[in-house]
Design an enzyme around this catalytic site. Sequence first.
Site, PDB file in Angstrom:
ATOM      1  N   GLU A 179      -2.789   1.101  -4.096  1.00 37.34           N
ATOM      2  CA  GLU A 179      -2.363  -0.238  -3.704  1.00 37.34           C
ATOM      3  C   GLU A 179      -1.637  -0.910  -4.861  1.00 37.34           C
ATOM      4  OE1 GLU A 179      -5.998  -2.195  -2.790  1.00 37.34           O
ATOM      5  OE2 GLU A 179      -6.110  -1.331  -0.767  1.00 37.34           O
ATOM      6  N   VAL A 180      -0.758  -1.827  -4.508  1.00 40.97           N
ATOM      7  CA  VAL A 180      -0.119  -2.626  -5.550  1.00 40.97           C
ATOM      8  C   VAL A 180      -0.525  -4.082  -5.338  1.00 40.97           C
ATOM      9  CG1 VAL A 180       2.054  -3.347  -6.577  1.00 40.97           C
ATOM     10  CG2 VAL A 180       1.794  -1.014  -5.750  1.00 40.97           C
TER      11      VAL A 180
ATOM     12  N   LYS B 226       0.874  -1.174   0.000  1.00 45.39           N
ATOM     13  CA  LYS B 226       0.000   0.000   0.000  1.00 45.39           C
ATOM     14  C   LYS B 226       0.905   1.217   0.000  1.00 45.39           C
ATOM     15  CE  LYS B 226      -4.150  -1.459   2.591  1.00 45.39           C
ATOM     16  NZ  LYS B 226      -4.828  -2.109   1.534  1.00 45.39           N
TER      17      LYS B 226
ATOM     18  N   ASP C 291      11.077  11.654  -7.515  1.00 49.30           N
ATOM     19  CA  ASP C 291      10.610  10.991  -6.287  1.00 49.30           C
ATOM     20  C   ASP C 291      11.413   9.715  -6.066  1.00 49.30           C
ATOM     21  OD1 ASP C 291       9.170  10.684  -3.987  1.00 49.30           O
ATOM     22  OD2 ASP C 291       7.382   9.847  -4.944  1.00 49.30           O
TER      23      ASP C 291
ATOM     24  N   LYS D 233      -0.722  -1.731 -10.217  1.00 49.07           N
ATOM     25  CA  LYS D 233      -0.811  -0.613  -9.283  1.00 49.07           C
ATOM     26  C   LYS D 233      -2.153   0.058  -9.502  1.00 49.07           C
ATOM     27  CE  LYS D 233       1.730   3.320  -7.510  1.00 49.07           C
ATOM     28  NZ  LYS D 233       3.001   4.012  -7.488  1.00 49.07           N
TER      29      LYS D 233
ATOM     30  N   ARG E 196       1.293   5.612  -0.731  1.00 48.17           N
ATOM     31  CA  ARG E 196       0.595   6.812  -0.272  1.00 48.17           C
ATOM     32  C   ARG E 196      -0.693   7.034  -1.034  1.00 48.17           C
ATOM     33  NH1 ARG E 196       4.509  11.648  -0.990  1.00 48.17           N
ATOM     34  NH2 ARG E 196       5.281  10.313  -2.663  1.00 48.17           N
ATOM     35  N   TYR E 197      -0.700   6.603  -2.279  1.00 44.83           N
ATOM     36  CA  TYR E 197      -1.837   6.963  -3.139  1.00 44.83           C
ATOM     37  C   TYR E 197      -2.562   5.769  -3.746  1.00 44.83           C
ATOM     38  CZ  TYR E 197       0.340  11.556  -2.933  1.00 44.83           C
ATOM     39  OH  TYR E 197       0.871  12.727  -2.512  1.00 44.83           O
TER      40      TYR E 197
HETATM   41  P1  ADP Z   1       4.871   4.327  -2.573  1.00 46.12           P
HETATM   42  O1  ADP Z   1       3.653   5.152  -2.768  1.00 46.12           O
HETATM   43  O2  ADP Z   1       5.298   4.220  -1.154  1.00 46.12           O
HETATM   44  O3  ADP Z   1       5.953   4.707  -3.510  1.00 46.12           O
HETATM   45  P2  ADP Z   1       4.005   2.219  -4.270  1.00 46.12           P
HETATM   46  O4  ADP Z   1       2.546   2.401  -4.348  1.00 46.12           O
HETATM   47  O5  ADP Z   1       4.807   2.671  -5.429  1.00 46.12           O
HETATM   48  O6  ADP Z   1       4.518   2.844  -2.924  1.00 46.12           O
HETATM   49  O7  ADP Z   1       4.299   0.722  -3.973  1.00 46.12           O
HETATM   50  C1  ADP Z   1       3.889   0.135  -2.762  1.00 46.12           C
HETATM   51  C2  ADP Z   1       4.626  -1.158  -2.563  1.00 46.12           C
HETATM   52  O8  ADP Z   1       4.174  -2.125  -3.483  1.00 46.12           O
HETATM   53  C3  ADP Z   1       6.112  -1.090  -2.772  1.00 46.12           C
HETATM   54  O9  ADP Z   1       6.783  -0.644  -1.630  1.00 46.12           O
HETATM   55  C4  ADP Z   1       6.449  -2.527  -3.111  1.00 46.12           C
HETATM   56  O10 ADP Z   1       6.575  -3.280  -1.952  1.00 46.12           O
HETATM   57  C5  ADP Z   1       5.215  -3.000  -3.853  1.00 46.12           C
HETATM   58  N1  ADP Z   1       5.414  -2.966  -5.292  1.00 46.12           N
HETATM   59  C6  ADP Z   1       5.276  -1.903  -6.096  1.00 46.12           C
HETATM   60  N2  ADP Z   1       5.497  -2.223  -7.378  1.00 46.12           N
HETATM   61  C7  ADP Z   1       5.811  -3.535  -7.399  1.00 46.12           C
HETATM   62  C8  ADP Z   1       6.177  -4.463  -8.441  1.00 46.12           C
HETATM   63  N3  ADP Z   1       6.243  -4.073  -9.709  1.00 46.12           N
HETATM   64  N4  ADP Z   1       6.429  -5.721  -8.111  1.00 46.12           N
HETATM   65  C9  ADP Z   1       6.362  -6.093  -6.820  1.00 46.12           C
HETATM   66  N5  ADP Z   1       6.034  -5.289  -5.808  1.00 46.12           N
HETATM   67  C10 ADP Z   1       5.750  -4.012  -6.079  1.00 46.12           C
HETATM   68 MG    MG Z   2       5.675   4.769  -5.325  1.00 46.86          MG
END
Ligand code: ADP
Ligand code: MG
Length: 517
Positions: free
Chosen positions: A229-230, A224, A344, A243, A226-227
């Site tokens: 879920e993944v 999860k 970022d 995402k 800031r904006y």
């Molecule tokens: P933030 O807003 O903190 O940058 P993201 O929304 O980009 O976070 O991603 C949240 C989390 O999801 C990441 O910290 C990571 O653990 C996981 N994640 C993001 N993209 C991938 C991906 N392509 N493959 C596997 N895990 C991912």
């Molecule tokens: Mg991010």
Amino acid sequence: MAGSGAIGLFTWKSQQTGNGGKMLHGAIGSLLLAMLTVPRSVPAAKVRCACDVPPCTNATCLGQVCFVSRSLQDGEHTQSKGCLSNYLENCKGYPMEEYAIRCCLSDMCNWNLSFPVKGKQIQNSFSLKNLLLMILVPLLALLVLGGLLMLSLWKLVRRCKRQLPFRHSDLGDSDMMLKASVVGDSTLQDLLNEDCTTGSGSGLPFLVQRTMARQITLVECVGKGRYGEVWRGVWHGENVAVKIFSSRDEQSWFRETEIYNTVLLRHDNILGYIASDMTSRNSSTQLWLITHYHENGSLYDYLQRTVLDTEACLSLACSIICGLVHLHVEMFGTQGKPAIAHRDLKSRNILVKNNRECCIADLGLAVMHSQDGDYLDIGNNPRVGTKRYMAPEVLDEQIRTDCFESYKQTDIWAYGLVLWEITRRTVVNGIVEDYRPPFFDMVPSDPSFEEMKKVVCTDQQTPTVPNRLYSDSILSTLAKIMKECWYQSPSARLTALRIKKTLKKLGSSLEKPKADY
Ligand code: ADP
Ligand code: MG
């Protein structure tokens, strides 16, 4: 006086002759008949008439009858007034387009006489012309307007295609047939390797992107942010990362989608883009960005649970800077790309691949620059970077926002911090530290802008570099590099290319163990 004085008679022949007999029986008819016969019964009596034709001298003439006539000359109607000697012979004739005449029998009776816009034939020919004009002019205007409209529509569609390719992606289930035929049994690699990308961009054709997106099964939520879920999703048996942006961060989705689709970004150290999709479900908009899935998760996640040796540390550091160089550098030619600054960069936005190399993710805040016309595209994302990773010039708002170099320099500041995070987790002489985020000992968790500003700008603090690093030649080089990323003056910082060269050299020295910086 002729014509019993006051009553002037003018007539079109149709009125005069056709009605004559009937009128004999009525009072009005008698009166008219009496008047009509006046010229014949009193031939000697003369009337004074208004006159504007030769040989009139003082604008009047004497005659039996006054007239006003209208004739067509060179396409224009001209009107004449004067006297005639014989009423019946001269005042006959249907009004025509070419010629019409009206007569009267009292003194100066033609003075105020003119042609009523009557008469069938004249009206017809007039209205035919008018009608043609009335049809042709608006038709022409409509045609021109239509042409202009089509042109601007075409331009708009072209722009939308480039910028927001998924606006109209709510085909719903009607495109099920299409899905099967477009994507077929291809594997992800097949699709991405095929020469069927969007052209200038690094993505698949838009229809394929959407089709794929709708064949994905979401399996588990892996993070999860800031904006949003993944999720780990599965497409044709292969893992993909999905995402899902919250609607308040739609600008990041737009920006990332735009950048991936307009720029050739395929690189080992940039997160592999697969597709974007926008769907409308239960009257809310869902924004998906589909990328390669990396089971190690983000560098932030990875560093929590893994300690590194020097080689692994260098591999991570080197791969990140390679990704950053690829972003920062403008490439020319048909396969070219503009320069991109990330804005970022942080360990959460870097993913760790199975080969222990990293790839940079999250281009939602990126800015693009092209030397051709010094074009700077900042996008319009209201989101700001992560405070903890903000460079001093961002925190004290001194950054030159109109200068692309400034953005690259803030990426370098952040890269230094990431390097610091990695080296803390690297074992030297059997010693290693716990994972900590940069400035962990100077600001609280989720620091405010002001708290960061005080530490970074006012106190000019930088993270403490662990002493043990200096006992390893490679790690001491990394320590030196990170310090050179943290100069208060942005222009004094190293460039990504400089760092890459140094790290590559270090890497080759690892193979033949003779480190020299
Ligand atoms: P933030 O807003 O903190 O940058 P993201 O929304 O980009 O976070 O991603 C949240 C989390 O999801 C990441 O910290 C990571 O653990 C996981 N994640 C993001 N993209 C991938 C991906 N392509 N493959 C596997 N895990 C991912
Ligand atoms: Mg991010």
